[in-house]
Design an enzyme around this catalytic site. Structure first.
Site, PDB file in Angstrom:
ATOM      1  N   ASN A  85      33.502  51.988  68.420  1.00 14.58           N
ATOM      2  CA  ASN A  85      33.311  52.084  66.986  1.00 14.58           C
ATOM      3  C   ASN A  85      31.831  52.319  66.669  1.00 14.58           C
ATOM      4  O   ASN A  85      30.981  52.291  67.564  1.00 14.58           O
ATOM      5  CB  ASN A  85      33.848  50.822  66.294  1.00 14.58           C
ATOM      6  CG  ASN A  85      34.378  51.109  64.907  1.00 14.58           C
ATOM      7  OD1 ASN A  85      33.846  51.935  64.176  1.00 14.58           O
ATOM      8  ND2 ASN A  85      35.438  50.414  64.544  1.00 14.58           N
ATOM      9  N   HIS A 115      14.752  42.621  82.252  1.00 11.09           N
ATOM     10  CA  HIS A 115      13.296  42.727  82.390  1.00 11.09           C
ATOM     11  C   HIS A 115      12.765  41.635  83.300  1.00 11.09           C
ATOM     12  O   HIS A 115      13.384  40.589  83.476  1.00 11.09           O
ATOM     13  CB  HIS A 115      12.632  42.659  81.010  1.00 11.09           C
ATOM     14  CG  HIS A 115      13.039  43.785  80.124  1.00 11.09           C
ATOM     15  ND1 HIS A 115      12.499  45.041  80.237  1.00 11.09           N
ATOM     16  CD2 HIS A 115      13.963  43.864  79.139  1.00 11.09           C
ATOM     17  CE1 HIS A 115      13.060  45.837  79.347  1.00 11.09           C
ATOM     18  NE2 HIS A 115      13.959  45.147  78.677  1.00 11.09           N
ATOM     19  N   GLY A 142      33.344  43.132  67.277  1.00  9.74           N
ATOM     20  CA  GLY A 142      32.109  43.645  66.687  1.00  9.74           C
ATOM     21  C   GLY A 142      30.910  42.752  66.952  1.00  9.74           C
ATOM     22  O   GLY A 142      31.008  41.531  66.939  1.00  9.74           O
ATOM     23  N   THR A 165      27.599  36.399  79.178  1.00  4.85           N
ATOM     24  CA  THR A 165      26.612  36.294  80.253  1.00  4.85           C
ATOM     25  C   THR A 165      27.255  36.142  81.624  1.00  4.85           C
ATOM     26  O   THR A 165      26.555  36.202  82.632  1.00  4.85           O
ATOM     27  CB  THR A 165      25.679  35.092  80.007  1.00  4.85           C
ATOM     28  OG1 THR A 165      26.464  33.901  79.985  1.00  4.85           O
ATOM     29  CG2 THR A 165      24.920  35.240  78.694  1.00  4.85           C
ATOM     30  N   ARG A 180      32.487  31.382  75.766  1.00  2.00           N
ATOM     31  CA  ARG A 180      33.259  30.376  76.491  1.00  2.00           C
ATOM     32  C   ARG A 180      34.747  30.676  76.305  1.00  2.00           C
ATOM     33  O   ARG A 180      35.159  31.240  75.289  1.00  2.00           O
ATOM     34  CB  ARG A 180      32.927  28.970  76.017  1.00  2.00           C
ATOM     35  CG  ARG A 180      33.335  28.705  74.601  1.00  2.00           C
ATOM     36  CD  ARG A 180      32.766  27.419  74.024  1.00  2.00           C
ATOM     37  NE  ARG A 180      33.231  27.169  72.686  1.00  2.00           N
ATOM     38  CZ  ARG A 180      32.931  27.856  71.607  1.00  2.00           C
ATOM     39  NH1 ARG A 180      32.141  28.917  71.696  1.00  2.00           N
ATOM     40  NH2 ARG A 180      33.413  27.541  70.430  1.00  2.00           N
TER      41      ARG A 180
END
Length: 185
Positions: A85, A115, A142, A165, A180
């Site tokens: 989208n 980084h 979204g 993550t 989670r």
């Protein structure tokens, strides 16, 4: 033999992102993205021609709404019927594979680049690239953010605004920051 920064990036090693050759490749991607984002929708179709040619692979019926942004493009692989989208960003310093029928909501961000943790390394432009894989028929809500090195399984759901993550198992729903598990199966 000295390895190029592009080869280091592809091999998952620390590389200098400020390298001229990588800058030129980002310029090619920027031109393709600009064309995609500025073509009239009926003329653009599912993908602008230059963006379609740049991407690593495009399955039948894959669609990217404008605006869109990517770093290189050649590391992005869209399965058949994949839909991104408006406002999606993919910083594809490593391969990003989106499975068949996968849906990305507005403003989803996928960041393959990590980084350097030390200031001197960041100032030198050092990054390491980690791939992202999203399985068939997954749904990414979204404004979700997916970090490099993450795999999201088939049929998984990532709630809007989640920060992913870690890997997400197939047919699992995750929400929150950090994401989670809220349901399985």
């Amino acid at each position: 033999m000295v390895q190029s920064e592009r080869a280091k990036m592809a091999d998952g090693e620390w590389y200098a992102c400020l390298d001229d050759d990588l800058g030129a490749l980002r310029g090619v991607a920027a031109d393709a993205v600009f064309e995609h984002n500025t073509l009239p929708p009926r003329q653009r179709g599912n993908l602008g021609p230059a963006l379609r040619a740049l991407l690593g692979g495009v399955g039948e019926g894959a669609r990217i709404e404008a605006p869109f942004h990517c770093a290189y493009g050649f590391n992005i692989f869209l399965g058949p019927g994949t839909f991104l989208n408006a406002g999606c960003i993919i910083l594809d310093t490593a391969p990003v594979r989106l499975g068949k029928g996968t849906l990305l909501g507005p403003n989803v961000q996928i960041y393959c680049a990590e980084h350097h943790k030390e200031a001197a390394g960041r100032q030198a432009g050092l990054e390491i690239a980690r791939p992202v894989t999203i399985g068939d028929n997954a749904c990414i809500g979204g404004s979700a953010v997916i970090l490099g090195g993450v795999s999201i399984g088939e049929g998984a759901i990532v709630g809007a605004g989640a920060l992913v993550t870690h890997d997400v198992a197939a047919h699992t729903t995750v929400v929150g920051n950090p994401a989670r598990v809220v349901s399985r199966g």
